[in-house]
Design an enzyme around this catalytic site. Structure first.
Site, mmCIF file in Angstrom:
data_model
loop_
_atom_site.group_PDB
_atom_site.id
_atom_site.type_symbol
_atom_site.label_atom_id
_atom_site.label_comp_id
_atom_site.label_asym_id
_atom_site.label_seq_id
_atom_site.Cartn_x
_atom_site.Cartn_y
_atom_site.Cartn_z
ATOM 1 N N HIS A 193 55.210 -7.760 29.068
ATOM 2 C CA HIS A 193 54.895 -6.458 28.436
ATOM 3 C C HIS A 193 53.533 -6.507 27.743
ATOM 4 O O HIS A 193 53.302 -5.786 26.777
ATOM 5 C CB HIS A 193 55.962 -6.048 27.420
ATOM 6 C CG HIS A 193 57.365 -6.195 27.924
ATOM 7 N ND1 HIS A 193 58.006 -5.200 28.636
ATOM 8 C CD2 HIS A 193 58.234 -7.235 27.863
ATOM 9 C CE1 HIS A 193 59.223 -5.616 28.965
ATOM 10 N NE2 HIS A 193 59.378 -6.848 28.520
ATOM 11 N N GLU A 227 35.988 -4.519 37.415
ATOM 12 C CA GLU A 227 36.358 -3.097 37.394
ATOM 13 C C GLU A 227 36.192 -2.473 38.782
ATOM 14 O O GLU A 227 37.016 -1.671 39.220
ATOM 15 C CB GLU A 227 35.509 -2.347 36.367
ATOM 16 C CG GLU A 227 35.882 -2.710 34.933
ATOM 17 C CD GLU A 227 34.906 -2.155 33.899
ATOM 18 O OE1 GLU A 227 34.168 -1.203 34.206
ATOM 19 O OE2 GLU A 227 34.885 -2.695 32.785
ATOM 20 N N LYS A 253 26.220 -4.906 24.934
ATOM 21 C CA LYS A 253 27.249 -4.905 25.980
ATOM 22 C C LYS A 253 27.003 -5.898 27.107
ATOM 23 O O LYS A 253 25.879 -6.059 27.592
ATOM 24 C CB LYS A 253 27.325 -3.504 26.605
ATOM 25 C CG LYS A 253 28.109 -2.497 25.797
ATOM 26 C CD LYS A 253 29.590 -2.833 25.830
ATOM 27 C CE LYS A 253 30.433 -1.731 25.249
ATOM 28 N NZ LYS A 253 30.515 -0.580 26.114
ATOM 29 N N SER A 291 24.582 -2.433 29.493
ATOM 30 C CA SER A 291 24.650 -0.988 29.280
ATOM 31 C C SER A 291 23.240 -0.477 29.068
ATOM 32 O O SER A 291 22.400 -1.163 28.479
ATOM 33 C CB SER A 291 25.517 -0.698 28.052
ATOM 34 O OG SER A 291 25.174 0.546 27.500
#
Ligand code: ARG
Length: 463
Positions: free
Chosen positions: A156, A290, A283, A277
């Site tokens: 979980h 992704e 970043k 970024s």
């Protein structure tokens, strides 16, 4: 417009219709397979006395010339031709004259395209298998180095019990090994040659289909000519296997993204495999993971498209089947690219072992083992569960780990606790006492790693 037909037509094809119908834009991808299939066909025709040896040699030389010129860039595959089959045949006739017109004897574009697509897919199946094999080697290497790297195991997405990085990686080894073997199964089922099926009903020429199949490295010829021209099951199976591979890569990507987050910091993705970024200088984004996760939908889409395309097609060949190509090519490129990129990212990734172990320690992952300690000292499991539940609550309030409690504090929860509790719930004990087959304990893992090593070394080629 250079077409292989037209005799029974009195009007030229409308340009829009021509463009809508043409497949040269994408079926040129299996140009080499089309040539290989034609060469095998011609050799067989001559062996059967359907063509003379001279005709065979002229055609073979013509086909080789076309292949050479295309590969060297002196002959361009243009939209003037309807499909790759027309391109090759028209060029052959230009080159060698009348003998070229005999190439298509006893053959239809229906069995020709069925062959080309199968040959192309067969090499892609092998390519995917090689990429997966390399990924397995990368995973195995990480496993070998990390049999004592403790980290939390989750259910979980909540810290559950301590495991090791080797154990976590081993789960992916299992998944990708099944994928590799699945490709081997597909290969075994698909490796039959449809050439000689004709348009749908075979042919009256005395073709030797066994011989053609042998020349093209098939196990043998397909056994029903209608199925031969209209079977795309192997593609559906391959797209399904690619979808499963993508599902595995996507789950793994999701973990990489979580592990890479500021909150977790379990891993550091190599600079070469991350991006920045345009606005936020701090970043370092896990874009590769992704994208792999995102592209999964595209591969599933191809599988759904082809299943839907095929579902209403009566026997035998129908033009709908031309739709098998673009989506399959896209899915093959996507999945193969993703395996390769993910592999590179994994190979260069570094693991923040201290963070991982600290995370396991501060997440009460040893709570089960603390309960087991009480059970081993005669407390019934249900009572032990309740006592440790209260221990955990106490620790949450004080913001400490179970191991940080003094023996006095522990004894207040249960008089059964003694000094040896600390050893019993150390991360090291929690992991290394789990020695059943498939569990994370070092000795159990080492046995599994040995068997994986043997697999990786000996199963270079599962076909
Ligand atoms: N481009 C066609 C395809 O991809 C080749 C077969 C054409 N056959 C035909 N009878 N029109 O399926």
């Amino acid at each position: 417009m250079a077409q292989l037909w037209g005799g029974r037509f009195t009007k030229a094809t409308d340009q829009l219709v021509y463009d809508f119908n043409a497949s040269i834009g994408f079926d040129q991808r299996f140009f080499a397979e089309d040539i290989a299939g034609s060469k095998a066909h011609v050799k067989m025709l001559a062996k059967q006395g359907i063509l003379t040896e001279k005709e065979r040699d002229d055609i073979l030389a013509g086909l080789e010339g076309i292949q050479r010129d295309v590969e060297e860039g002196t002959l361009e595959i243009t939209k003037e031709y309807e499909d790759i089959h027309s391109f090759v045949e028209a060029n052959l006739i230009d080159r060698i004259g009348d003998a070229g017109k005999k190439l298509h004897t006893g053959r239809s574009r229906n069995d020709q395209v069925a062959l080309d697509m199968r040959l192309y897919t067969r090499s892609q199946v092998q390519h995917t298998q090689k990429l997966l094999h390399h990924l397995l080697e990368t995973i195995l290497h990480i496993m070998e180095e990390n049999t004592t790297t403790i980290m939390p195991g989750f259910t979980h997405l909540q810290k559950a019990q301590p495991i090791t990085l080797a154990h976590h990686m081993g789960a992916y080894f299992e998944m990708f090994r099944r994928d590799e073997q699945r490709l081997g199964d597909i290969y075994k089922r698909m490796n039959y040659c449809p050439l000689g099926s004709g348009a749908l009903a075979g042919t009256t020429y005395p073709l030797d289909r066994e011989y053609t199949a042998e020349l093209l490295d098939f196990f043998g010829p397909t056994q029903n000519s209608m199925d031969g021209v209209s079977d795309r099951d192997y593609l559906i199976e391959y797209l399904s296997a690619l979808s499963t591979i993508m599902m595995h890569l996507s789950r793994f990507s999701e973990e990489v993204i979580i592990w890479n987050s500021n909150e977790y910091q379990f891993i550091e993705i190599d600079d070469a495999y991350s991006t920045g970024s345009s606005i936020m200088p701090q970043k370092k984004n896990p874009d590769i993971a992704e994208l792999v996760r995102g592209k999964t939908g595209r591969v599933y889409g191809a599988l759904m498209s082809l299943l839907t395309t095929m579902k209403g097609i009566p026997l035998a060949y129908n033009k709908d089947m031309q739709e098998d190509k673009e989506l399959s090519f896209d899915a093959m490129d996507t999945a193969n690219g993703c395996i390769q990129l993910f592999d590179g990212m994994l190979e260069t990734m570094s693991f923040n072992k201290d963070r991982m172990e600290a995370s396991a320690k501060h997440g009460f992952t040893n709570a089960t083992d603390a309960a087991d300690y009480l059970v081993n000292h005669g407390v019934p499991f249900r009572d032990a569960h309740g006592i440790i539940g209260r221990v955990v609550l106490y620790c949450i309030e004080k913001n400490i780990a179970i191991d940080d409690m003094s023996l006095e504090e522990l004894k207040q929860m249960s008089p059964v606790f003694e000094e040896d509790i600390y050893d019993a719930i150390s991360m090291d004990t929690c992991v290394n006492k789990r020695l059943t087959i498939g569990a994370p304990g070092k000795e159990a893992m080492e046995k599994v790693i040995e068997s994986y090593k043997e697999y990786v070394q000996n199963c270079q080629n599962v076909f």
